[in-house]
Design a protein around this motif. Structure first.
Motif, mmCIF file in Angstrom:
data_model
loop_
_atom_site.group_PDB
_atom_site.id
_atom_site.type_symbol
_atom_site.label_atom_id
_atom_site.label_comp_id
_atom_site.label_asym_id
_atom_site.label_seq_id
_atom_site.Cartn_x
_atom_site.Cartn_y
_atom_site.Cartn_z
ATOM 1 N N UNK A 10 -5.757 4.777 -10.759
ATOM 2 C CA UNK A 10 -6.456 3.642 -10.151
ATOM 3 C C UNK A 10 -5.458 2.688 -9.465
ATOM 4 N N UNK A 11 -4.377 2.374 -10.190
ATOM 5 C CA UNK A 11 -3.364 1.447 -9.663
ATOM 6 C C UNK A 11 -2.684 2.073 -8.452
ATOM 7 N N UNK A 12 -2.417 3.353 -8.554
ATOM 8 C CA UNK A 12 -1.772 4.050 -7.456
ATOM 9 C C UNK A 12 -2.633 3.970 -6.193
ATOM 10 N N UNK A 13 -3.931 4.160 -6.388
ATOM 11 C CA UNK A 13 -4.859 4.094 -5.249
ATOM 12 C C UNK A 13 -4.860 2.684 -4.653
ATOM 13 N N UNK A 14 -4.826 1.670 -5.507
ATOM 14 C CA UNK A 14 -4.823 0.282 -5.029
ATOM 15 C C UNK A 14 -3.534 -0.041 -4.267
ATOM 16 N N UNK A 15 -2.405 0.415 -4.806
ATOM 17 C CA UNK A 15 -1.134 0.160 -4.118
ATOM 18 C C UNK A 15 -1.129 0.889 -2.769
ATOM 19 N N UNK A 16 -1.583 2.139 -2.777
ATOM 20 C CA UNK A 16 -1.615 2.915 -1.531
ATOM 21 C C UNK A 16 -2.480 2.215 -0.489
ATOM 22 N N UNK A 17 -3.661 1.759 -0.909
ATOM 23 C CA UNK A 17 -4.589 1.113 0.032
ATOM 24 C C UNK A 17 -4.019 -0.203 0.543
ATOM 25 N N UNK A 18 -3.397 -0.982 -0.362
ATOM 26 C CA UNK A 18 -2.854 -2.292 0.034
ATOM 27 C C UNK A 18 -1.649 -2.127 0.952
#
Lengths: 346, 156
Positions: A237-245
């Protein structure tokens, strides 16, 4: 209706193509090396040239066969002479020189970036000149005013990392695959682009210069913090958020610079070329810009966004018409701006 | 190893500039530090100190393997980040970069320390916070020891 064979071997893709009249692609073969490179999380210079040696003959032959064109029918041989990895460049250049010598056909030496910019003209309905050319790839990030092929003015470029390189390095740091532009985009699909407020470098400064190193650093620090919080690997989940940001910050900068380049030049057309132009978020945001400003935004087809030889043949066609034939003494060069060309470059 | 602290990217550049001003042909620097530590930033300062044309952007050599910048002394900026094996580095002719009148700075040297000469200056940049960095330095050999000593003097 000149028939040109194009050969491209500047970095991680090896390609050959036959183009008629500088516009009509009769064949375009790309010996994609994505699969070869993926385990290392990036392009490995020597790996690239080694594979080029192995596949060059086959790739050129395939391009000629698919176009149903014989060597004798060609009007010229276009080849990328730089910039790029010297080992890789040399393989293509030596082959093209030998072929030109053997057949007596003129040799045309093409600047890789000029090739990318020409990909916007390789369509049934080519983008009208002049236009703003925005090169976004792993090795280059630069804005150009394209008056015509061969008359190109640099407007601004990155001061440190290329945009595609920032994507590659962030992807590798988070354990995503290669190329980073595609893999970050994929991971970002499930993420929230507002989860982390990463910096947008050089947005406040007015010019067309760019910088991505600071953003990369901010993301690396965030990844390290998140790993520490998780006590190990990055949660999905965090990885997806960092990638998107991260992706949103990159795209914000690129779109803002594109907007400024259009305003500064007064031009109403822009082409995005290079590997990162295939990034879906960048495409979506540039398409919004098209509606908002009433300008024409062109993305060459994905097959032409990554390194290919059709774009090299298109520039070579133009050079042949202008009589800018290269000498067989021509050498490869690793790095040179479009404005300052080395000796032997006509 | 001893260290010097930097509180900003610009100060890191100034530290690099001062180092660059004292370098001469044949000096070799191994420059370590994780992703985003500011390695390219320090090299930009070294370029300034070497009298490289400020109009030339010193950019990351990751894709190009090596960047070359003419100055008072020529600067060669190499990067082992993408190189897969020592054999491949040898095949690519890395030795040619050492045998010269240029200053050579190598990023990610820890990947192939055996490719670098025994006498060299080793710098490792550690991330302390968002903007602060600690630059660890070690000189190997008399020349590099002297460079390290000067490197550690406080920098404005």
């Amino acid at each position: 209706m000149p028939l040109i064979l194009g050969i491209e071997s500047s970095c991680d893709d090896l390609a050959a193509a036959v183009v008629r009249d500088g516009r009509e692609i009769l064949s375009s073969v790309v010996q994609s090396q994505d699969a070869v490179h993926a385990p290392y999380g990036g392009v490995v210079p020597e790996l690239a040239s080694r594979d080029h040696v192995r596949y060059l003959h086959v790739t050129v032959e395939r391009a000629l066969v698919r176009a149903a064109v014989s060597l004798e029918e060609l009007d010229g041989i276009g080849v990328t002479s730089g910039p790029g990895l010297v080992g890789s460049l040399l393989v293509g250049l030596s082959f093209a020189k030998a072929l030109a010598y053997r057949t007596g056909k003129p040799l045309l030496a093409v600047h890789h970036i000029e090739g990318h910019l020409a990909s916007a003209r390789l369509e049934r309905d080519p983008l009208a000149l002049p236009f703003v050319g925005f090169v976004v790839s792993g090795g280059h990030t630069a804005l150009y005013r394209v008056e015509t092929l061969g008359r190109i003015e640099l407007l601004g470029q990155t001061r440190d990392d290329a945009a595609g390189e920032a994507f590659d390095k962030v992807a590798k740091r988070m354990g995503l695959g290669y190329p980073g532009g595609r893999e970050v985009d994929r991971a970002a699909q499930e993420g929230d682009p507002r989860a982390f407020a990463f910096p947008r470098p050089m947005l406040r400064e007015r010019g067309l210069e760019m910088s991505f190193s600071g953003l990369k650093t901010a993301v690396a620090l965030q990844v390290a913090r998140a790993e520490e919080d998780a006590g190990g690997a990055l949660p999905r989940r965090v990885r997806a958020d960092i990638a998107a940001s991260f992706q949103e910050a990159m795209v914000d900068v690129l779109v803002t610079k594109a907007r400024r380049a259009l305003a500064a030049t007064g031009l109403e057309r822009i082409a995005l070329v290079g590997g990162l132009a295939a990034n879906r978020r960048l495409r979506a945001r540039m398409t919004q810009l098209e509606g908002e400003l009433g300008v024409e935004v062109r993305f060459p087809p994905t097959a032409l966004c990554t390194d290919n030889a059709a774009m090299i043949a298109a520039v070579a066609d133009h050079m042949l018409r202008e009589g800018r034939v290269a000498s067989l003494e021509l050498e490869a060069f690793s790095r040179v701006p479009l404005e300052a060309r080395p000796e032997g470059w006509s | 190893m001893s260290f010097i602290d930097s509180s900003s990217a610009e100060q890191t550049r100034r530290i690099g500039q001062r180092l660059g001003a004292g370098l001469r042909g044949g000096d070799v620097i191994g420059l370590g530090g994780e992703l985003g530590a500011g390695k390219t930033c320090l090299v930009q300062g070294i370029a300034r100190g070497l009298g490289v044309d400020p109009g030339l952007a010193v950019t990351s050599p990751t894709f190009t393997l090596v960047g070359e910048y003419p100055g008072r002394v020529c600067l060669r900026h190499a990067d082992f980040y993408r190189v897969e094996s020592y054999a491949r580095l040898e095949d690519a002719g890395f030795d040619d970069l050492l045998d010269s009148d240029a200053v050579l700075v190598v990023e990610w040297p820890e990947r192939f320390p055996q490719a670098l000469p025994a006498e060299r200056l080793d710098i490792r940049i550690a991330l302390v916070s968002e903007s602060e960095r600690r630059l660890h330095v070690a000189g190997r050999g008399a020349r590099a020891t002297e460079l390290a000593r000067r490197f550690l003097e406080p920098c404005p």
